[in-house]
Write a protein that holds these residues in place. Structure first.
Motif, PDB file in Angstrom:
ATOM      1  N   UNK A 210      55.546 -92.316  32.056  1.00 16.76           N
ATOM      2  CA  UNK A 210      55.425 -92.016  33.372  1.00 16.76           C
ATOM      3  C   UNK A 210      54.390 -91.770  34.112  1.00 16.76           C
ATOM      4  N   UNK A 211      53.277 -91.476  33.562  1.00 15.69           N
ATOM      5  CA  UNK A 211      52.000 -91.146  34.084  1.00 15.69           C
ATOM      6  C   UNK A 211      51.238 -92.394  34.720  1.00 15.69           C
ATOM      7  N   UNK A 212      51.201 -92.262  35.745  1.00 16.78           N
ATOM      8  CA  UNK A 212      50.005 -93.284  36.644  1.00 16.78           C
ATOM      9  C   UNK A 212      48.877 -92.718  37.219  1.00 16.78           C
TER      10      UNK A 212
ATOM     11  N   UNK B 254      45.612 -91.839  39.366  1.00 15.15           N
ATOM     12  CA  UNK B 254      45.349 -91.993  40.882  1.00 15.15           C
ATOM     13  C   UNK B 254      44.295 -93.389  41.175  1.00 15.15           C
ATOM     14  N   UNK B 255      44.752 -94.338  41.811  1.00 12.55           N
ATOM     15  CA  UNK B 255      44.052 -95.585  42.193  1.00 12.55           C
ATOM     16  C   UNK B 255      42.616 -95.363  42.408  1.00 12.55           C
ATOM     17  N   UNK B 256      41.882 -95.959  41.660  1.00  9.83           N
ATOM     18  CA  UNK B 256      40.393 -95.926  42.088  1.00  9.83           C
ATOM     19  C   UNK B 256      39.883 -94.895  41.219  1.00  9.83           C
ATOM     20  N   UNK B 257      40.434 -93.872  40.544  1.00  8.05           N
ATOM     21  CA  UNK B 257      40.014 -92.989  39.817  1.00  8.05           C
ATOM     22  C   UNK B 257      39.251 -93.211  38.395  1.00  8.05           C
ATOM     23  N   UNK B 258      38.324 -92.262  37.871  1.00  8.75           N
ATOM     24  CA  UNK B 258      37.754 -92.722  36.641  1.00  8.75           C
ATOM     25  C   UNK B 258      38.887 -92.794  35.733  1.00  8.75           C
ATOM     26  N   UNK B 259      39.679 -91.816  35.665  1.00  9.72           N
ATOM     27  CA  UNK B 259      41.081 -92.022  34.571  1.00  9.72           C
ATOM     28  C   UNK B 259      41.520 -93.553  34.668  1.00  9.72           C
TER      29      UNK B 259
END
Length: 477
Positions: free
Chosen positions: A24-26, A28-33
């Motif tokens: 279920x993990x998503x 953050x959009x645009x993050x390094x992850x």
């Protein structure tokens, strides 16, 4: 020493799979992850495509439990009894965990001792997984190879607190493991060697950092009780008193002169602080790094004490330093030291590797001459520059000219062999710095390739001052 360390189910999964499932993990959009996950996904897809295009081979390893064996690197803190583990402990570990309904040895690692906690008798250790076995070993099979007495000790080790096995029990257990999986022995040796190398490297850095910190702290406490309120300032030019003190302190060494020249480069702005001994210099969109590193075999390979390295295109300039004497009649002389001849020969051998046969229309690669190695003669009292931002005054002589010059010695007042300096042609420090800065001198072709081998792949460039000039962008300015 060797220990059997029982890992919990989460730790087993992290070591064997590299992560815990989190569907279920998503990010953050645009993050390094998110970028890291996308890159990992793309690499996985590329590997799958390559596997589809490759025909099956009998030489491929057999997959076990969906995973291949191999090196890993995962660390886990462990709370242990202080009486069982020393702070300096570095022991091998057979990593065990429950796979299905069986307790299995599934990996190899090390246990590192650590500091005590606030709780009496408690220490914080680190278990580091370094290798995963392709085929885990059932602990019951290992136990079955022990005699009755060692079986009892083995059971106590598994069920009791985490601690190293006794030397005799460790030998029986490792022999049993080797009989079941011979490759484990090599994995144990490799893990211990890697851990010892890491500890040695960390210890060297720590000792250097502690020594520098202690020296700076002592000096600050001596000169002012309010040292913690001081603001750092750029190093000023030496005062007349300091210069006089330096002169009366006695004859300077060659390393003193090299250190002085390592701290300046005319026309370039120096950073306020050095970083691990490296001084940074800036000029327009370029950055120059200079560092004084002591004692190594690289001087034996090059014959030089000071090395300037520029990038884009790459080129090297080498300098050997020699101190002069001043006679009573005012003449500056160099007395043979038994080393200059061979040092010049080694530098000229590098110049002989110059590749000048291929035509080149690029303006920036044009050189004033083929030579790129020099000898610098310096007066001991001139080891410190006369003005801030200048190289120490001296006489720069190309190596080929020096070879011919050494064939014509003079005679001293008492009949000894001497070489008068300053009476023949030479380059001043200002002229030399301009030639280096504007790339009028420097290696090309095969000589640059060879010097890349000498300086580019080794980390033992001690006994040299290494100056590296690279575009600022490469340093993330």
């Amino acid at each position: 020493m060797t220990a059997i360390v029982v890992m919990n189910s989460e730790e087993v999964e992290i070591i064997r799979l590299g992560a815990l499932p989190e569907p279920r993990f998503r990010p953050m959009p645009g993050s390094r992850k998110e970028a890291e996950l996308e890159e990992a996904w793309e690499r996985e897809m590329e590997l799958l495509e390559e596997e589809d295009e490759t025909e099956p081979s009998e030489d491929l390893p057999v997959e076990s439990d969906g995973q291949f064996g191999g090196p890993v690197d995962h660390s886990f803190p462990k709370t242990v009894a202080a009486q069982q583990w020393r702070r300096t402990a570095l022991d091998l570990a057979l990593l065990a965990g429950r796979l299905g309904d069986r307790l299995m040895i599934f990996g190899i690692g090390t246990v590192h001792g650590g500091p005590r906690t606030r709780d009496p008798g408690v220490r914080r250790a680190e278990v580091r997984a370094r290798y995963v076995l392709a085929d885990p070993i059932d602990l019951d099979l290992v136990r079955s190879r022990l005699d009755a007495q060692n079986k009892r000790r083995f059971d106590e080790t598994i069920a009791g607190p985490m601690r190293p096995m006794s030397p005799k029990l460790a030998k029986w257990v490792t022999d049993a493991v080797h009989a079941l999986a011979p490759e484990v022995t090599d994995a144990l040796r490799t893990s211990l060697r890697a851990a010892m190398d890491e500890r040695a490297a960390t210890a060297r850095v720590r000792r250097q950092a502690v020594a520098v910190h202690e020296a700076m702290s002592s000096a600050l406490h001596i000169f002012t009780p309010s040292w913690h309120k001081l603001e750092p300032e750029e190093a000023p030019s030496p005062s007349e008193w300091a210069t006089a003190l330096d002169i009366t302190a006695g004859r300077a060494s060659e390393n003193d002169v090299i250190t002085d020249d390592a701290g300046v480069f005319p026309g370039w702005d120096r950073d306020i602080y050095s970083v691990r001994g490296w001084w940074g210099f800036r000029w327009k969109d370029r950055r120059l790094l200079i560092k004084n590193i002591n004692v190594s075999t690289v001087e034996s390979a090059t014959g030089a004490d000071l090395v300037y390295v520029r990038r884009d295109p790459d080129t090297f300039v080498l300098v050997q330093y020699k101190l002069l004497e001043r006679l009573k009649d005012g003449r500056l002389i160099f007395r043979p030291d038994g080393r200059l001849g061979s040092q010049v020969a080694r530098m000229r051998a590098l110049e002989g590797m110059h590749d000048t046969t291929a035509p080149d229309d690029d303006l920036i690669t044009y050189r004033l001459g083929d030579g790129f190695t020099f000898v610098k003669f310096v007066e001991p009292v001139s080891a410190r520059p006369g003005r801030a931002g200048e190289l120490s005054p001296g006489f720069y002589v190309p190596s080929e000219y020096m070879r011919r010059w050494l064939l014509n010695p003079g005679t001293g007042p008492l009949g000894g062999t001497i070489y008068p300096v300053g009476e023949d042609r030479h380059l001043t420090s200002e002229t030399f710095s301009r030639l280096v800065r504007d790339s009028w001198v420097g290696s090309t072709g095969d000589a640059t390739t060879r010097l890349h081998e000498v300086f580019g792949i080794r980390d033992t460039t001690r006994d040299l001052v290494l100056a590296v000039d690279e575009p600022v962008a490469e340093f993330g300015s």
